[in-house]
Each structure stands twice: as C-alpha cells, then as structure tokens.
Scaffold this active site. Structure first.
Site, PDB file in Angstrom:
ATOM      1  N   GLU A 166     -50.196 -23.492 -46.363  1.00 16.41           N
ATOM      2  CA  GLU A 166     -49.014 -23.072 -47.112  1.00 16.41           C
ATOM      3  C   GLU A 166     -48.837 -21.557 -47.237  1.00 16.41           C
ATOM      4  O   GLU A 166     -48.953 -20.983 -48.331  1.00 16.41           O
ATOM      5  CB  GLU A 166     -49.016 -23.716 -48.501  1.00 16.41           C
ATOM      6  CG  GLU A 166     -49.021 -25.231 -48.443  1.00 16.41           C
ATOM      7  CD  GLU A 166     -48.758 -25.894 -49.800  1.00 16.41           C
ATOM      8  OE1 GLU A 166     -48.799 -25.203 -50.829  1.00 16.41           O
ATOM      9  OE2 GLU A 166     -48.479 -27.106 -49.806  1.00 16.41           O
ATOM     10  N   GLU A 351     -49.978 -33.123 -46.688  1.00 16.43           N
ATOM     11  CA  GLU A 351     -50.018 -33.323 -48.144  1.00 16.43           C
ATOM     12  C   GLU A 351     -48.732 -33.973 -48.602  1.00 16.43           C
ATOM     13  O   GLU A 351     -47.631 -33.554 -48.215  1.00 16.43           O
ATOM     14  CB  GLU A 351     -50.136 -31.989 -48.920  1.00 16.43           C
ATOM     15  CG  GLU A 351     -51.493 -31.385 -48.916  1.00 16.43           C
ATOM     16  CD  GLU A 351     -51.552 -30.075 -49.710  1.00 16.43           C
ATOM     17  OE1 GLU A 351     -50.807 -29.923 -50.713  1.00 16.43           O
ATOM     18  OE2 GLU A 351     -52.335 -29.213 -49.304  1.00 16.43           O
TER      19      GLU A 351
END
Ligand code: FCB
Length: 442
Positions: A166, A351
C-alpha cells in the site's frame, strides 16, 4: 457462505494475511525501534497510545497460528518480514531476526502453506526515519539492501514476493493526511514520499531480478471513488481523488508515468530528476496484489487546500471502522486493473476484510456480518473472473485480531479472536464457515 472451492478455477488460492508489526511483538528477538513506536508515543496519534511491543506475540506463538491456517483449510499465508527485525538500525543484520523468518517459512512449508511474502509493511527502522525516511532518496537504496539480505535467506522457499504494501498509505496517508507514521501534513514531504516509495519498489525489483526471483510484484490499495452528485465540481473532485488514490501507483508501475490530475498539485514539490527514475519503476512485474475495503463518496472542498476534496462514506451498512460495506467495488477494481493496466497478468486479492466489535461468549464468537461480508466479496471476485480478470487468489485480512495502526487494538479484523490480556486465540464463526466453504469441491 454462498460459494465453494469448486466454483473457482483449479489452483485458486484461499489465504489469510497479516503483517509483522501488527502481530509479532517488536520488543523481543533483537528487533530495532521503528517509526511506529515513536509515532505511538506522541500525543493523540494512536488510540490509548498503544504500540506493537507485544501485539499478538506471534513471534513466540507462530506454530499455533500456522496450525489455525492449516486447520482452516487455507492454501497460503500472506505475511511480512520486518525490516527493523532483520536490520534493527536499517543497515546492520540481526542474525536472530533472520533465523526467525527462516523458522517461520519452514513451519509454513511443513504445514503445506504457500508463503506469500511482503517485504515492507510499514515498520521503517527509526534510524532511517531520523534521516528523513521516505522523504530521503537514500532510503530506497537501504531498502534494496534489505531486500538482498532477506531474499538471500528465505528467497529459495517463498512462493511470491511483494515489494511494498500500500504505497498510498506509506506516502499520502502518512505525510499529507498525517494519520499514520510519521504523521506529517506536508505536501512537499508527500510528493517526495509518493515518488520514493515507487523508486524503492523499482530498486527492490532490480535486486530480485538480479537473483532470478520469480513471482515478484507489489500490493496496492484501492478505494472505489464516486462523485457525490453530477455537478462539475464534484466530478472533478472525484477525478482528482481517483488519480491520487487509485491511479498514481499503478500508472507509474505499468505505464511509467504519473496522472496529470495528480501532478497538477504535486509537480512543483517533486524531487529533481524524478522523470529519470520512471524506467526503473515501470520494469515488468509478475503479479499485482489488490487490497480493497470500501467506497468513498467525494465532493469538492473549495475552502480547503489542494486537492480540494471532501470525502465521506456511502449510505450502506458500516463496519466497526465506519467503512461502508460495498462488494461491487472489488469487482470494479479487479476488472478495471485487467482492462486498463495489467491485461492477463495474475491478480490477487491480497487484502479484504472487516472489523467488528467481536466478543467471546461460551468459548465462541458469533460474527454473522463478517461471514456475509466475506461471502459477498468472494462472490464479487468470482464474478470478476467470469468477466475476464485473471484473479488467482483471495486473502482475508486478517487471520488474527491485531494492532490496527492508529486505532490500536480496538478494531478487530481477525477471523480468529485474540484476547489481548491472555493472548488466547478463539476462531470466530466466520473462520468455521470459510473453512467449510473452501473444503467443498461440489
Ligand atoms: C490495510 C493495511 C493493513 C490493515 C488493513 C485494515 O490498509 O494494509 O495492515 O491495517 O488495512
């Protein structure tokens, strides 16, 4: 759950994810201080000023946690290797840390679990944070050196390596919004971090390729972004927001450029000569990891600073984080990635999950909202495959309740409940439901 393993292509991987700082406990095994330790020690940064000193004590209890994955019929485990554990000052090797990841990977293989490694899930060594962290270009080279060290030790046994988790959170959320370490609200710092984190990815890829490593990629997070109404200012705000959150990183990596709508505010703050780095940043990857949680409704905020965006949640049901449950957004990103950026390259949902205020009663945890959440997002994934996206796996975030960054231990994302007083693990009902669904072929 409303699906079974047999509904998915052969070899489709069902896994669960965690990250080092959130579960291991960073006060033992020779791990060095990280910028999350110091961020947590500052006033008002983290709920109850909690940090990752003990977390789930996974460092000592990993065998029990890997048994939970094996007994839950999972195929793979997405974990991260802490830079600050392997190199406490960011540069000097801690053999104890390397030994730990060696044992951890072997323990996965003994249980038939495929190790999906992430190199950087946010525990920047404090010694490097002191020198400017991701604002400093030298951090990219230090990260490449860390990549060498950990890969030389476990690279022969991992199934897949993601460089960075991320980058939007590492850079924008942490340097512009100030919600994550180092907690800055500084546009110049942001532009530098947004570029250097991509360069760190590129540098790590260069080292991994030099070693002949396969299955190397990156994990990006995406937020489904919609304009609040069809007024031109709201549409423009949504376009800029999408450019910053959803396009900056994937366009750099797959097309070697940054979106004009984001550069409009950032160009004047970028480090000199950034254009020369784009070739290294955009070298080929083998897979893309997609992290997806929610939708963001966007309007113009003319009174504020660039990018003049005011974001809010949509109208649907919310999780404990206050995030709207919106499975369609996952389908949207998987098909968008395939159509606009990666074509046939393997995609993984690395995720997806939700937090709820789960409690143990009579040794069990009822979490029907999570069971439906997971089922609906896995169905959205299946629909994306039917619509042409080459999705190869789905990882639930997270295996365990853990340290949810600025929210401390309050938000429970796990399929397994953790009592943070006793550290006892209790699988929730969603764990049992997923276990059954991924056992069934028909
Ligand atoms: C993601 C992070 C992960 C976890 C989830 C809820 O942004 O990668 O560590 O905090 O959100």
């Amino acid at each position: 759950m409303d699906f079974k393993r047999g509904d998915f292509p052969d070899g489709f991987i069902f896994g669960a994810a965690t990250a080092a700082y959130q579960i291991e406990g960073h006060s033992f095994g020779g791990a060095g201080p990280t910028h999350w330790d110091t961020f947590a020690a500052g006033p008002g940064n983290v709920v109850r000023a909690e940090d990752g000193a003990i977390a789930c004590d996974h460092y000592h209890r990993y065998a029990e946690d890997l048994d939970l994955l094996k007994n839950g019929n999972f195929d793979a485990y997405r974990f991260s290797t802490s830079w600050a554990r392997v190199m406490p000052d960011g540069r000097t090797v801690n053999t104890e840390g390397l030994d730990y990841y060696d044992r951890l990977v072997d323990a996965m293989l003994e249980r038939g679990l495929k190790p999906f490694q992430t190199l950087y899930h946010w525990e920047l060594p404090s010694a490097l944070a002191d020198k400017g962290g991701w604002m400093n270009r030298d951090t990219c080279d230090a990260f490449a050196d860390f990549t060498d060290v950990i890969t030389d030790r476990i690279g022969d046994r991992v199934a897949s390596i993601a460089t960075i988790n991320e980058p939007w959170c590492v850079s924008y959320l942490s340097h512009f919004i100030g919600h994550h370490a180092p907690g800055l609200r500084d546009i110049r710092a942001t532009a530098r971090a947004m570029h250097h984190i991509n360069l760190a990815h590129g540098r790590a890829m260069t080292r991994l390729r030099g070693k002949g490593m396969k299955n190397c990629g990156i994990v990006l997070n995406f937020a489904h972004t919609e304009a609040r109404d069809d007024s031109p200012p709201a549409i423009r705000a949504a376009t800029i927001s999408d450019a910053i959150a959803n396009r900056w990183f994937i366009e750099a990596i797959t097309k070697g450029k940054y979106p004009a709508e984001a550069l409009e505010g950032l160009a004047q703050h970028m480090p000199a000569g950034w254009e020369d780095d784009m070739a290294e940043i955009s070298q080929p990857i083998d897979f893309l990891g997609v992290n997806y949680y929610t939708r963001s409704i966007v309007a113009a905020d003319p009174g504020g600073v660039w990018p003049h965006v005011a974001a809010s949640e949509g109208p649907g049901e919310k999780t404990q984080m206050g995030w709207e449950i919106f499975p369609k957004g996952l389908h949207g990103f998987l098909t968008r990635m395939a159509q606009e950026y990666v074509a046939d390259m393997p995609l993984y949902v690395t995720e997806n999950g939700m937090a709820w205020d789960d409690t143990v009663a009579d040794g069990a945890v009822a979490d029907p909202v999570r069971t439906k959440f997971v089922s609906d997002h896995i169905l959205a994934t299946r629909q994306a495959i039917a619509d042409g996206a080459n999705v190869r796996g789905f990882f639930y975030w997270s295996l365990l309740d853990n340290y949810e960054w600025a929210f401390g231990y309050e938000k429970r994302f796990g399929m397994v409940h953790v009592d943070f007083e006793t550290l006892k693990r209790t699988p929730k009902a969603s764990y049992h439901a997923l276990k059954e669904a991924i056992k069934r072929e028909d």
